[in-house]
Design an enzyme around this catalytic site. Structure first.
Site, PDB file in Angstrom:
ATOM      1  N   SER A   1      48.236 -21.402 -41.071  1.00 27.06           N
ATOM      2  CA  SER A   1      49.218 -22.382 -41.536  1.00 27.06           C
ATOM      3  C   SER A   1      48.609 -23.335 -42.573  1.00 27.06           C
ATOM      4  O   SER A   1      47.398 -23.570 -42.599  1.00 27.06           O
ATOM      5  CB  SER A   1      49.741 -23.203 -40.361  1.00 27.06           C
ATOM      6  OG  SER A   1      50.275 -22.345 -39.374  1.00 27.06           O
TER       7      SER A   1
HETATM    8  N1  SAM Z   1      47.506 -20.909 -35.383  1.00 28.10           N
HETATM    9  C1  SAM Z   1      47.125 -19.862 -36.313  1.00 28.10           C
HETATM   10  C2  SAM Z   1      45.933 -20.221 -37.127  1.00 28.10           C
HETATM   11  O1  SAM Z   1      45.392 -21.340 -36.975  1.00 28.10           O
HETATM   12  O2  SAM Z   1      45.484 -19.369 -37.893  1.00 28.10           O
HETATM   13  C3  SAM Z   1      48.264 -19.426 -37.191  1.00 28.10           C
HETATM   14  C4  SAM Z   1      49.330 -18.756 -36.418  1.00 28.10           C
HETATM   15  S1  SAM Z   1      50.355 -17.643 -37.315  1.00 28.10           S
HETATM   16  C5  SAM Z   1      51.361 -18.739 -38.246  1.00 28.10           C
HETATM   17  C6  SAM Z   1      51.390 -17.094 -35.971  1.00 28.10           C
HETATM   18  C7  SAM Z   1      50.673 -16.221 -34.975  1.00 28.10           C
HETATM   19  O3  SAM Z   1      51.501 -16.065 -33.837  1.00 28.10           O
HETATM   20  C8  SAM Z   1      50.394 -14.824 -35.498  1.00 28.10           C
HETATM   21  O4  SAM Z   1      49.032 -14.522 -35.411  1.00 28.10           O
HETATM   22  C9  SAM Z   1      51.220 -13.928 -34.576  1.00 28.10           C
HETATM   23  O5  SAM Z   1      50.647 -12.657 -34.322  1.00 28.10           O
HETATM   24  C10 SAM Z   1      51.280 -14.774 -33.318  1.00 28.10           C
HETATM   25  N2  SAM Z   1      52.373 -14.456 -32.400  1.00 28.10           N
HETATM   26  C11 SAM Z   1      53.683 -14.202 -32.664  1.00 28.10           C
HETATM   27  N3  SAM Z   1      54.357 -13.985 -31.531  1.00 28.10           N
HETATM   28  C12 SAM Z   1      53.464 -14.100 -30.503  1.00 28.10           C
HETATM   29  C13 SAM Z   1      53.554 -13.989 -29.086  1.00 28.10           C
HETATM   30  N4  SAM Z   1      54.707 -13.698 -28.476  1.00 28.10           N
HETATM   31  N5  SAM Z   1      52.439 -14.175 -28.356  1.00 28.10           N
HETATM   32  C14 SAM Z   1      51.259 -14.466 -28.946  1.00 28.10           C
HETATM   33  N6  SAM Z   1      51.098 -14.585 -30.291  1.00 28.10           N
HETATM   34  C15 SAM Z   1      52.196 -14.404 -31.061  1.00 28.10           C
END
Ligand code: SAM
Length: 215
Positions: free
Chosen positions: A63
């Site tokens: 993000s």
């Molecule tokens: N917090 C992260 C960082 O600091 O890099 C960025 C997060 S990214 C915007 C969103 C993440 O949520 C992705 O890696 C995606 O695979 C994960 N995601 C989506 N749905 C999910 C779920 N149900 N359980 C766990 N992770 C999930």
């Protein structure tokens, strides 16, 4: 922690965070310390402190720094909390949380992202973070209740299990809306009462899984 990106990080904090109204001094200090360039792919290293999200593989993103700061500030951490993050991605947000709270559990559904984030966090000495490879859309009951929960992916609505896993006085922050646009929502638990507030407009990748977008 001295590295050649120190001045880029100071500039990021001054121009992208403090100048835009991030006031929590602990959040600003944490983001001045965590080496964001070590959480992005090698080819993106020189853009790590830019004012935007960056791709990290699997069609996912780290993000924008301002959004990391804003969500973290909304959690109002004091130092000894147990925190759950859903959506580990690169592990950067978890590292920021780890500098501000007692222990952090972070869940990622992509095995390779979870593995890479765990390795980065371990190498940097973040020993109060545990990375879990699972669907986190329903939270992570084994370690509940949490003082703070941050969801780093967009949900169609507030997943009930996440609210259930909040401690009394706990805060949940997540993007809620449709696939293209959402707003940051904070749910504050006071006993059985939930107070809901809406903040900044945002655009996140979707939360998948049982309590997210199932497709
Ligand atoms: N917090 C992260 C960082 O600091 O890099 C960025 C997060 S990214 C915007 C969103 C993440 O949520 C992705 O890696 C995606 O695979 C994960 N995601 C989506 N749905 C999910 C779920 N149900 N359980 C766990 N992770 C999930």
């Amino acid at each position: 922690m001295s590295d050649s990106y120190v001045s880029a990080r100071k500039r990021m904090v001054a121009q992208q965070l403090a100048a835009r109204g991030i006031f929590d001094r602990r959040v600003l200090a944490a983001m001045r310390r965590v080496p964001r360039h070590l959480f992005v792919p090698d080819e993106a290293r020189d853009r790590a402190y830019d004012d935007n999200p960056l791709p990290i593989g699997q069609s996912q993103t780290i993000s924008q720094p301002y959004i990391v700061a804003r969500m973290t500030e909304l959690l109002a951490l004091h130092g000894d909390e147990k925190v759950l993050e859903v959506g580990t991605g690169s592990g950067y947000q978890a590292a920021v949380l780890a500098r501000l709270a007692g222990e952090v559990f972070t869940i990622e559904r992509h095995a390779d992202l979870a593995g890479r984030a765990a390795a980065t966090l371990r190498k940097l000495g973040f020993d109060n973070v545990e990375v879990i490879h699972a669907d986190g859309s329903g939270g992570w009951p084994p370690h509940a209740p949490y003082d703070a929960i941050l969801v780093a992916a967009a949900a169609p609505n507030v997943p009930a299990p996440l609210v259930d896993q909040l401690a009394d006085g706990g805060r949940l922050v997540l993007p809620v809306g449709d696939r293209r646009q959402q707003a940051l929502v904070r749910v504050f638990r006071r006993g059985e009462e939930m107070e809901r507030e809406t903040f900044t407009p945002v655009a996140f990748v979707p939360l998948r899984g049982e309590h997210g977008w199932n497709k």
